[in-house]
Design an enzyme around this catalytic site. Structure first.
Site, PDB file in Angstrom:
ATOM      1  N   ALA A 158       0.929  -1.373  -0.107  1.00  0.00           N
ATOM      2  CA  ALA A 158      -0.026   0.116   0.000  1.00  0.00           C
ATOM      3  C   ALA A 158       0.863   1.374   0.051  1.00  0.00           C
ATOM      4  O   ALA A 158       0.753   2.117   0.932  1.00  0.00           O
ATOM      5  CB  ALA A 158      -0.943   0.036   1.122  1.00  0.00           C
ATOM      6  N   LEU A 159       1.893   1.242  -1.238  1.00  0.00           N
ATOM      7  CA  LEU A 159       2.865   2.200  -1.083  1.00  0.00           C
ATOM      8  C   LEU A 159       2.347   3.609  -1.140  1.00  0.00           C
ATOM      9  O   LEU A 159       1.290   3.934  -1.972  1.00  0.00           O
ATOM     10  CB  LEU A 159       3.793   1.949  -2.135  1.00  0.00           C
ATOM     11  N   HIS A 192       7.099   5.649   1.570  1.00  0.00           N
ATOM     12  CA  HIS A 192       7.785   4.443   1.084  1.00  0.00           C
ATOM     13  C   HIS A 192       8.777   5.007   0.046  1.00  0.00           C
ATOM     14  O   HIS A 192       9.708   4.347  -0.058  1.00  0.00           O
ATOM     15  CB  HIS A 192       6.880   3.404   0.598  1.00  0.00           C
ATOM     16  N   GLN A 231       3.298  -9.707  13.105  1.00  0.00           N
ATOM     17  CA  GLN A 231       3.457  -8.263  13.875  1.00  0.00           C
ATOM     18  C   GLN A 231       2.139  -7.823  14.309  1.00  0.00           C
ATOM     19  O   GLN A 231       2.129  -6.797  14.816  1.00  0.00           O
ATOM     20  CB  GLN A 231       4.479  -7.558  13.253  1.00  0.00           C
ATOM     21  N   GLN A 265      10.362   1.497  16.097  1.00  0.00           N
ATOM     22  CA  GLN A 265      10.723   0.080  15.234  1.00  0.00           C
ATOM     23  C   GLN A 265      12.176   0.408  14.880  1.00  0.00           C
ATOM     24  O   GLN A 265      12.943  -0.688  14.924  1.00  0.00           O
ATOM     25  CB  GLN A 265       9.733   0.305  13.957  1.00  0.00           C
ATOM     26  N   SER A 270       0.564   7.475   5.796  1.00  0.00           N
ATOM     27  CA  SER A 270       0.486   5.962   6.202  1.00  0.00           C
ATOM     28  C   SER A 270      -0.472   5.324   5.479  1.00  0.00           C
ATOM     29  O   SER A 270      -1.459   5.779   5.308  1.00  0.00           O
ATOM     30  CB  SER A 270       0.036   6.056   7.647  1.00  0.00           C
ATOM     31  N   ARG A 311      -2.468   3.353   6.527  1.00  0.00           N
ATOM     32  CA  ARG A 311      -3.825   3.493   7.502  1.00  0.00           C
ATOM     33  C   ARG A 311      -4.825   4.764   7.168  1.00  0.00           C
ATOM     34  O   ARG A 311      -5.976   4.859   7.334  1.00  0.00           O
ATOM     35  CB  ARG A 311      -3.789   3.183   8.814  1.00  0.00           C
TER      36      ARG A 311
HETATM   37  P1  AMP Z   1       5.126  -0.238   6.634  1.00  0.00           P
HETATM   38  O1  AMP Z   1       4.755  -0.505   5.138  1.00  0.00           O
HETATM   39  O2  AMP Z   1       4.272   0.680   7.260  1.00  0.00           O
HETATM   40  O3  AMP Z   1       5.956  -1.313   7.363  1.00  0.00           O
HETATM   41  O4  AMP Z   1       6.375   0.615   6.456  1.00  0.00           O
HETATM   42  C1  AMP Z   1       7.586   0.361   5.673  1.00  0.00           C
HETATM   43  C2  AMP Z   1       8.697   1.304   5.968  1.00  0.00           C
HETATM   44  O5  AMP Z   1       8.161   2.696   5.359  1.00  0.00           O
HETATM   45  C3  AMP Z   1       9.007   1.527   7.304  1.00  0.00           C
HETATM   46  O6  AMP Z   1      10.535   1.642   7.476  1.00  0.00           O
HETATM   47  C4  AMP Z   1       8.334   3.051   7.783  1.00  0.00           C
HETATM   48  O7  AMP Z   1       8.951   3.401   8.738  1.00  0.00           O
HETATM   49  C5  AMP Z   1       8.445   3.440   6.395  1.00  0.00           C
HETATM   50  N1  AMP Z   1       7.444   4.467   6.304  1.00  0.00           N
HETATM   51  C6  AMP Z   1       6.180   4.466   6.368  1.00  0.00           C
HETATM   52  N2  AMP Z   1       5.401   5.715   6.461  1.00  0.00           N
HETATM   53  C7  AMP Z   1       6.443   6.660   6.450  1.00  0.00           C
HETATM   54  C8  AMP Z   1       6.448   8.079   6.200  1.00  0.00           C
HETATM   55  N3  AMP Z   1       5.191   8.701   6.014  1.00  0.00           N
HETATM   56  N4  AMP Z   1       7.552   8.812   6.147  1.00  0.00           N
HETATM   57  C9  AMP Z   1       8.783   8.143   6.080  1.00  0.00           C
HETATM   58  N5  AMP Z   1       8.855   6.619   6.218  1.00  0.00           N
HETATM   59  C10 AMP Z   1       7.685   5.907   6.289  1.00  0.00           C
END
Ligand code: AMP
Length: 282
Positions: free
Chosen positions: A32-33, A37, A61, A155, A187, A189
């Site tokens: 869900a990039l 990301h 997780q 994290q 996010s 979400r």
């Molecule tokens: P996730 O897909 O939520 O597990 O995130 C994958 C990676 O993207 C993790 O290292 C997150 O910290 C990073 N990430 C998610 N949202 C953001 C954001 N708004 N800004 C920077 N990095 C992000």
């Protein structure tokens, strides 16, 4: 861009790349990039010969089954975005292969307090699940550098600790949080927020910015009390935790003696969507 599913195939391909002297940048994601990301991918591309992105919604997780079931899955669109950016490999493993039944799922690592406060406290087992999947992914991808967002600051602290304590041969590169123009941290979400909640959600970061402005001026406790009240002024917003903690130990602070190391962390339920954010106070 190549897409791999098999663990063995991915390992072999990347082993050969590493043997021929190529540096490998790795961005683990749950898909869900969004631009947060993609920023990690851009950074990896600047700094490495090859960039690998993994997309895996890691079941172990999630401590809430509903959250796992509702997690957005948009593989086709994600692949197009990665292709456009020039990502070299997308690795999309299957849960069955990542977690064969016979294998005990425990690293038995002691993270001290890192996985017990804040997210660790409210999502028991979460960081154990994160550490296991990241360790497995590092073993498969064998990256030179791995890129993580400060959006998930805790994290990042857990992963830095994992790498240090197991002497993993990878450089962890922290990257700034990417926000929408109105300040809401991006996010996956966010897409689940109702239109009215989406309008109000940037208020969370506004409060964090105010916390940074006032840090050092009034007591930690007074500031936290004010901030929680301010966020909860919005109907349907409920703060799960709001803490000011040390950027390395993540232990809550009670005064401003080490302001240069302080970070404010928040988790807020906006309706039934749980958002997290943080701000460095220096
Ligand atoms: P996730 O897909 O939520 O597990 O995130 C994958 C990676 O993207 C993790 O290292 C997150 O910290 C990073 N990430 C998610 N949202 C953001 C954001 N708004 N800004 C920077 N990095 C992000």
């Amino acid at each position: 861009m190549k897409q791999f599913t098999g663990i063995g195939q991915t390992f072999e391909h990347l082993r050969k790349s590493a043997e021929s002297g190529l540096s490998i940048g790795f961005v683990p994601t749950m898909g869900a990039l969004h631009d947060g990301h993609l920023n990690l991918i851009r950074r990896s591309k600047q700094e490495n010969d090859l960039t690998v992105c993994s997309i895996f919604v890691n079941p172990i997780q999630f401590n809430n089954k509903e959250d796992l079931a509702k997690y957005p899955r948009t593989l086709e669109r994600d692949s197009l975005l990665l292709e456009e950016l020039g990502c070299d490999i997308v690795f999309v493993p299957e849960a069955d292969e990542m977690y064969p039944e016979s294998e005990p799922v425990d690293l038995n690592l002691d993270f001290g307090m890192l996985d017990k406060v804040m997210e660790g406290k409210f999502r028991p087992g979460h960081f154990n699940g994160v550490a296991i999947v990241v360790k497995k992914l590092f073993d498969i991808v064998q990256p030179t550098r791995a890129y993580f967002g400060k959006k998930d600051f805790q994290q990042l602290a857990v992963i830095k600790y994992l790498v240090k304590t197991l002497n993993l041969p990878v450089e962890i590169v922290p990257c700034e949080t990417v926000r929408d123009p109105d300040g809401l941290a991006m996010s996956s979400r966010n897409t689940r927020l109702s239109a009215s909640d989406r309008n109000l959600a940037p208020g969370i970061y506004k409060v964090l910015q105010k916390v940074r402005m006032e840090a050092g001026n009034i007591s930690v406790n007074e500031l936290l009390t004010w901030a929680v009240r301010k966020i909860e002024e919005h109907p349907g917003f409920r703060v799960e935790y709001l803490e000011i903690a040390d950027n390395e130990t993540l232990m809550p602070v009670e005064n401003w003696d080490n302001l240069a190391r302080d970070v404010a962390f928040v988790a807020v339920f906006v309706g039934d969507v749980r958002l997290i954010d943080n701000i460095e106070l220096f």
